[in-house]
Write an enzyme that holds these catalytic residues in place. Sequence first.
Site, mmCIF file in Angstrom:
data_model
loop_
_atom_site.group_PDB
_atom_site.id
_atom_site.type_symbol
_atom_site.label_atom_id
_atom_site.label_comp_id
_atom_site.label_asym_id
_atom_site.label_seq_id
_atom_site.Cartn_x
_atom_site.Cartn_y
_atom_site.Cartn_z
ATOM 1 N N THR A 152 69.170 14.618 60.074
ATOM 2 C CA THR A 152 67.465 14.475 60.485
ATOM 3 C C THR A 152 67.926 12.982 61.359
ATOM 4 O O THR A 152 68.650 12.063 60.946
ATOM 5 C CB THR A 152 66.807 13.743 59.177
ATOM 6 O OG1 THR A 152 66.581 15.105 58.663
ATOM 7 C CG2 THR A 152 65.332 13.220 59.522
ATOM 8 N N ARG A 198 66.919 -8.466 64.351
ATOM 9 C CA ARG A 198 66.055 -7.634 64.986
ATOM 10 C C ARG A 198 64.699 -8.374 65.072
ATOM 11 O O ARG A 198 64.105 -8.816 64.014
ATOM 12 C CB ARG A 198 66.029 -6.232 64.479
ATOM 13 C CG ARG A 198 64.765 -5.483 65.028
ATOM 14 C CD ARG A 198 64.755 -4.109 64.370
ATOM 15 N NE ARG A 198 63.526 -3.480 64.628
ATOM 16 C CZ ARG A 198 62.450 -4.030 63.990
ATOM 17 N NH1 ARG A 198 62.527 -4.691 62.895
ATOM 18 N NH2 ARG A 198 61.277 -3.418 64.538
ATOM 19 N N LEU A 199 64.248 -8.606 66.432
ATOM 20 C CA LEU A 199 62.780 -8.963 66.467
ATOM 21 C C LEU A 199 61.840 -7.752 66.909
ATOM 22 O O LEU A 199 62.176 -7.181 67.711
ATOM 23 C CB LEU A 199 62.625 -10.173 67.417
ATOM 24 C CG LEU A 199 61.120 -10.779 67.678
ATOM 25 C CD1 LEU A 199 60.953 -11.824 66.626
ATOM 26 C CD2 LEU A 199 61.422 -11.336 69.006
HETATM 27 N N1 LIG Z 1 59.904 -5.538 52.859
HETATM 28 C C1 LIG Z 1 58.883 -6.382 53.017
HETATM 29 N N2 LIG Z 1 57.745 -6.241 52.037
HETATM 30 C C2 LIG Z 1 56.471 -6.869 52.392
HETATM 31 N N3 LIG Z 1 56.445 -7.578 53.444
HETATM 32 C C3 LIG Z 1 57.064 -7.759 54.624
HETATM 33 C C4 LIG Z 1 58.647 -7.090 54.220
HETATM 34 N N4 LIG Z 1 59.381 -7.420 55.405
HETATM 35 C C5 LIG Z 1 58.426 -8.110 56.019
HETATM 36 N N5 LIG Z 1 57.245 -8.299 55.677
HETATM 37 C C6 LIG Z 1 56.072 -9.183 56.339
HETATM 38 O O1 LIG Z 1 55.964 -8.945 57.404
HETATM 39 C C7 LIG Z 1 55.647 -9.954 58.392
HETATM 40 C C8 LIG Z 1 56.191 -9.925 59.678
HETATM 41 O O2 LIG Z 1 57.925 -10.084 59.581
HETATM 42 P P1 LIG Z 1 58.663 -10.006 60.753
HETATM 43 O O3 LIG Z 1 57.890 -11.374 61.710
HETATM 44 O O4 LIG Z 1 59.993 -10.211 60.523
HETATM 45 O O5 LIG Z 1 58.203 -8.679 61.782
HETATM 46 P P2 LIG Z 1 59.147 -8.072 62.662
HETATM 47 O O6 LIG Z 1 60.433 -7.795 62.132
HETATM 48 O O7 LIG Z 1 59.261 -8.664 63.905
HETATM 49 O O8 LIG Z 1 58.343 -6.763 62.801
HETATM 50 P P3 LIG Z 1 58.322 -5.040 62.405
HETATM 51 O O9 LIG Z 1 59.312 -5.082 61.277
HETATM 52 O O10 LIG Z 1 57.097 -4.701 62.512
HETATM 53 O O11 LIG Z 1 59.227 -4.423 63.727
HETATM 54 C C9 LIG Z 1 55.982 -11.097 57.515
HETATM 55 O O12 LIG Z 1 54.839 -11.892 57.108
HETATM 56 C C10 LIG Z 1 56.526 -10.530 56.266
HETATM 57 O O13 LIG Z 1 56.298 -11.295 55.130
#
Ligand SMILES: Nc1ncnc2c1ncn2[C@@H]1O[C@H](COP(=O)(O)OP(=O)(O)OP(=O)(O)O)[C@@H](O)[C@H]1O
Length: 192
Positions: free
Chosen positions: A48, A136-137
Amino acid sequence: MTTVETKREMRRRILAARRAMPEAERAAAGPALRDALAEVPLLTTGGTVALYYSVGTEPDTRKLLAALWKHGTYVLLPVLLPGGELDWAAYEGPDSLAPAGRGLVEPLGRRYGTDALRRAAAVLCPALAVDGAGRRLGRGAGCYDRALAHVGPHTLTLAVIYDTELVAEVPAEPHDRAVDGVVTPGRGLLRF
Ligand SMILES: Nc1ncnc2c1ncn2[C@@H]1O[C@H](COP(=O)(O)OP(=O)(O)OP(=O)(O)O)[C@@H](O)[C@H]1O
Ligand SMILES: Nc1nc2c(c(=O)[nH]1)N(C=O)[C@@H](CNc1ccc(C(=O)N[C@@H](CCC(=O)O)C(=O)O)cc1)CN2
């Protein structure tokens, strides 16, 4: 700047660069990503694969999706749940998709639950930038940080980005989940 502010600024800059990208470069990305991945054994030997249906200025994953599906790979696509978790349903051809909210295109079929990734051989995630350590962003909703927490120990995690989005450093927070590699139109599959 705090980490959160630095991430926000990077997102703004990269999204602007994506919007400014020449149409020809954008159009070349889809075939290039397909050609880079369509022959990778991990993606084509029966397991998968979780992919996503690209929208807007994202690197085009639609040709790769079609190629994997034609090949018989079982492809899961995400469905955004109200709380920001991702559910997963199978791609079963063009008619199995429909426009969803927030500009997304999502699968209509039966959903397998947020932990469907546990059995995936590979997960290809969207990203705006990745560094050499796999940090990763994403878009900033945390969806994929949450989704990647469900992958099994043998799942290969890859982010799909344009060539210039492999950068020296992405700022990380404790919840961030690193990926094992990237795939870009120009450089193909790079494992860290
Ligand atoms: N495992 C998790 N459980 C709950 N909230 C989370 C978790 N991981 C991230 N978050 C929340 O998500 C928000 C965005 O995180 P972050 O800026 O790292 O996003 P990103 O990695 O850029 O986006 P994405 O994962 O959607 O591609 C943060 O405020 C964080 O608290
Ligand atoms: N093509 C694609 N599919 C994907 C993602 C992605 O990045 N790309 N996702 C990656 O996580 C998930 C969807 N996550 C999302 C999380 C939040 C918002 C959101 O809040 N959007 C804003 C509008 C912002 C914009 O236009 O960019 C909103 O609706 O207010 C959208 C998608 C799953 N599917």
